[in-house]
Design a protein around this motif. Structure first.
Motif, PDB file in Angstrom:
ATOM      1  N   GLU A  47       0.731  -1.152  -0.183  1.00  0.00           N
ATOM      2  CA  GLU A  47       0.121   0.045  -0.027  1.00  0.00           C
ATOM      3  C   GLU A  47       1.021   1.429  -0.114  1.00  0.00           C
ATOM      4  O   GLU A  47       0.246   2.181  -0.691  1.00  0.00           O
ATOM      5  N   LEU A  48       2.208   1.384   0.641  1.00  0.00           N
ATOM      6  CA  LEU A  48       2.815   2.423   0.867  1.00  0.00           C
ATOM      7  C   LEU A  48       4.104   2.602   0.274  1.00  0.00           C
ATOM      8  O   LEU A  48       4.878   3.727   0.130  1.00  0.00           O
ATOM      9  N   ASP A  49       4.594   1.538  -0.375  1.00  0.00           N
ATOM     10  CA  ASP A  49       5.739   1.403  -1.118  1.00  0.00           C
ATOM     11  C   ASP A  49       6.963   1.759  -0.245  1.00  0.00           C
ATOM     12  O   ASP A  49       7.735   2.925  -0.366  1.00  0.00           O
ATOM     13  N   LEU A  50       7.064   0.990   0.837  1.00  0.00           N
ATOM     14  CA  LEU A  50       8.152   1.328   1.890  1.00  0.00           C
ATOM     15  C   LEU A  50       9.511   0.883   1.216  1.00  0.00           C
ATOM     16  O   LEU A  50       9.596   0.152   0.327  1.00  0.00           O
ATOM     17  N   THR A  51      10.336   1.792   1.782  1.00  0.00           N
ATOM     18  CA  THR A  51      11.670   1.322   1.317  1.00  0.00           C
ATOM     19  C   THR A  51      12.381   0.353   2.348  1.00  0.00           C
ATOM     20  O   THR A  51      11.611  -0.286   3.448  1.00  0.00           O
ATOM     21  N   THR A  52      13.572  -0.436   2.131  1.00  0.00           N
ATOM     22  CA  THR A  52      13.965  -1.577   2.584  1.00  0.00           C
ATOM     23  C   THR A  52      14.050  -1.229   4.071  1.00  0.00           C
ATOM     24  O   THR A  52      13.809  -1.937   4.953  1.00  0.00           O
ATOM     25  N   GLN A  54      12.480   1.192   6.112  1.00  0.00           N
ATOM     26  CA  GLN A  54      11.148   1.235   6.479  1.00  0.00           C
ATOM     27  C   GLN A  54      10.505  -0.234   6.724  1.00  0.00           C
ATOM     28  O   GLN A  54      10.013  -0.248   7.829  1.00  0.00           O
ATOM     29  N   GLU A  55      10.746  -1.288   5.966  1.00  0.00           N
ATOM     30  CA  GLU A  55      10.184  -2.412   5.952  1.00  0.00           C
ATOM     31  C   GLU A  55      10.760  -2.985   7.495  1.00  0.00           C
ATOM     32  O   GLU A  55      10.036  -3.735   8.048  1.00  0.00           O
ATOM     33  N   GLN A  56      12.039  -3.036   7.535  1.00  0.00           N
ATOM     34  CA  GLN A  56      12.513  -3.445   8.857  1.00  0.00           C
ATOM     35  C   GLN A  56      12.092  -2.803   9.868  1.00  0.00           C
ATOM     36  O   GLN A  56      11.703  -3.415  11.152  1.00  0.00           O
ATOM     37  N   PHE A  57      12.145  -1.469  10.057  1.00  0.00           N
ATOM     38  CA  PHE A  57      11.298  -0.721  11.144  1.00  0.00           C
ATOM     39  C   PHE A  57       9.938  -1.199  11.355  1.00  0.00           C
ATOM     40  O   PHE A  57       9.502  -1.372  12.536  1.00  0.00           O
ATOM     41  N   VAL A  58       9.157  -1.333  10.240  1.00  0.00           N
ATOM     42  CA  VAL A  58       7.924  -1.702  10.439  1.00  0.00           C
ATOM     43  C   VAL A  58       7.577  -2.886  11.055  1.00  0.00           C
ATOM     44  O   VAL A  58       6.833  -3.174  11.826  1.00  0.00           O
ATOM     45  N   PHE A  59       8.622  -3.958  10.576  1.00  0.00           N
ATOM     46  CA  PHE A  59       8.484  -5.372  10.961  1.00  0.00           C
ATOM     47  C   PHE A  59       8.746  -5.330  12.609  1.00  0.00           C
ATOM     48  O   PHE A  59       7.880  -6.149  13.309  1.00  0.00           O
ATOM     49  N   LYS A  60       9.714  -4.472  12.879  1.00  0.00           N
ATOM     50  CA  LYS A  60      10.046  -4.783  14.287  1.00  0.00           C
ATOM     51  C   LYS A  60       9.079  -4.050  15.239  1.00  0.00           C
ATOM     52  O   LYS A  60       8.709  -4.459  16.129  1.00  0.00           O
ATOM     53  N   GLN A  61       8.368  -3.012  14.608  1.00  0.00           N
ATOM     54  CA  GLN A  61       7.235  -2.421  15.221  1.00  0.00           C
ATOM     55  C   GLN A  61       6.001  -3.462  15.595  1.00  0.00           C
ATOM     56  O   GLN A  61       5.402  -3.415  16.648  1.00  0.00           O
ATOM     57  N   TYR A  62       5.727  -4.099  14.458  1.00  0.00           N
ATOM     58  CA  TYR A  62       4.674  -4.950  14.520  1.00  0.00           C
ATOM     59  C   TYR A  62       4.925  -6.071  15.337  1.00  0.00           C
ATOM     60  O   TYR A  62       4.143  -6.587  16.063  1.00  0.00           O
ATOM     61  N   LYS A  99       7.049   8.236  13.158  1.00  0.00           N
ATOM     62  CA  LYS A  99       8.305   8.391  13.117  1.00  0.00           C
ATOM     63  C   LYS A  99       8.962   7.637  11.865  1.00  0.00           C
ATOM     64  O   LYS A  99       9.939   8.306  11.165  1.00  0.00           O
ATOM     65  N   ILE A 100       8.620   6.488  11.680  1.00  0.00           N
ATOM     66  CA  ILE A 100       8.936   5.652  10.230  1.00  0.00           C
ATOM     67  C   ILE A 100       8.511   6.336   8.834  1.00  0.00           C
ATOM     68  O   ILE A 100       9.307   6.218   8.159  1.00  0.00           O
ATOM     69  N   LEU A 101       7.238   6.395   9.085  1.00  0.00           N
ATOM     70  CA  LEU A 101       6.814   6.781   7.699  1.00  0.00           C
ATOM     71  C   LEU A 101       7.081   8.259   7.245  1.00  0.00           C
ATOM     72  O   LEU A 101       6.977   9.068   8.238  1.00  0.00           O
ATOM     73  N   ASN A 102       6.787   8.515   5.880  1.00  0.00           N
ATOM     74  CA  ASN A 102       7.010   9.911   5.720  1.00  0.00           C
ATOM     75  C   ASN A 102       5.366  10.592   5.888  1.00  0.00           C
ATOM     76  O   ASN A 102       4.434   9.738   5.980  1.00  0.00           O
ATOM     77  N   GLU A 103       5.268  11.799   5.596  1.00  0.00           N
ATOM     78  CA  GLU A 103       3.727  12.463   5.787  1.00  0.00           C
ATOM     79  C   GLU A 103       2.878  11.692   5.122  1.00  0.00           C
ATOM     80  O   GLU A 103       1.792  11.344   5.291  1.00  0.00           O
ATOM     81  N   GLU A 104       3.043  11.511   3.448  1.00  0.00           N
ATOM     82  CA  GLU A 104       2.409  10.956   2.720  1.00  0.00           C
ATOM     83  C   GLU A 104       1.951   9.590   3.047  1.00  0.00           C
ATOM     84  O   GLU A 104       0.748   9.106   3.177  1.00  0.00           O
ATOM     85  N   GLN A 105       2.763   8.766   3.406  1.00  0.00           N
ATOM     86  CA  GLN A 105       2.695   7.511   3.836  1.00  0.00           C
ATOM     87  C   GLN A 105       2.038   7.224   5.177  1.00  0.00           C
ATOM     88  O   GLN A 105       0.887   6.516   5.244  1.00  0.00           O
ATOM     89  N   PHE A 106       2.214   8.224   5.996  1.00  0.00           N
ATOM     90  CA  PHE A 106       1.392   8.115   7.244  1.00  0.00           C
ATOM     91  C   PHE A 106       0.034   8.529   6.969  1.00  0.00           C
ATOM     92  O   PHE A 106      -0.900   7.798   7.739  1.00  0.00           O
ATOM     93  N   ALA A 107      -0.431   9.212   6.362  1.00  0.00           N
ATOM     94  CA  ALA A 107      -1.666   9.688   6.000  1.00  0.00           C
ATOM     95  C   ALA A 107      -2.564   8.504   5.551  1.00  0.00           C
ATOM     96  O   ALA A 107      -3.461   7.990   5.714  1.00  0.00           O
ATOM     97  N   LYS A 108      -1.974   7.684   4.539  1.00  0.00           N
ATOM     98  CA  LYS A 108      -2.470   6.447   3.753  1.00  0.00           C
ATOM     99  C   LYS A 108      -2.692   5.357   5.141  1.00  0.00           C
ATOM    100  O   LYS A 108      -3.417   4.747   5.436  1.00  0.00           O
TER     101      LYS A 108
END
Length: 123
Positions: A47-52, A54-62, A99-108
């Motif tokens: 959905e958000l087209d994460l960078t590598t 960001q993917e690592q940080f998102v995984f850790k958070q979840y 903190k992890i996502l940019n503004e556009e990604q966070f809105a989505k």
């Protein structure tokens, strides 16, 4: 009479054993938590087209979110303490995602979370 007492004792012990087994089964193991975190990360990546990174940080958070949820909120009784902890875990996840996502990604991300919440309410 002896047979009735033996049968009653056996029935009670089976009931108590099944209760403890079902309580153990309600907890997720580490691999299941990891799998859920990966699925959430992949879903967000689509959905958000994460960078590598960001993917690592998102995984850790979840992973952290599901671990805490499993440890502290995996109960049948949803009392005041349950609601307080759930709100705390949800707010922490959202703050970290901001903190992890940019503004556009966070809105989505927020829109996706609202849609997910509405689907859960309808179930």
């Amino acid at each position: 009479m002896k047979k009735i007492i033996t049968l009653f004792a056996l029935t009670v012990s089976l009931f108590l054993t099944s209760e403890s087994l079902s309580a153990q089964n309600s907890k997720l193991n580490r691999a299941e938590i990891e799998d859920k975190a990966k699925k959430e990360m992949v879903s967000l990546d689509e959905e958000l087209d994460l960078t590598t990174e960001q993917e690592q940080f998102v995984f850790k958070q979840y992973y952290s979110y599901f671990t805490n949820y499993n440890k502290h909120l995996n109960q049948k009784i949803k009392d005041e303490n349950y609601k307080k902890n759930k709100l705390k875990f949800d707010e922490t996840l959202i703050a970290q995602m901001k903190k992890i996502l940019n503004e556009e990604q966070f809105a989505k991300f927020e829109k996706l979370q609202k849609n997910k919440s509405q689907k859960e309410i309808l179930k």
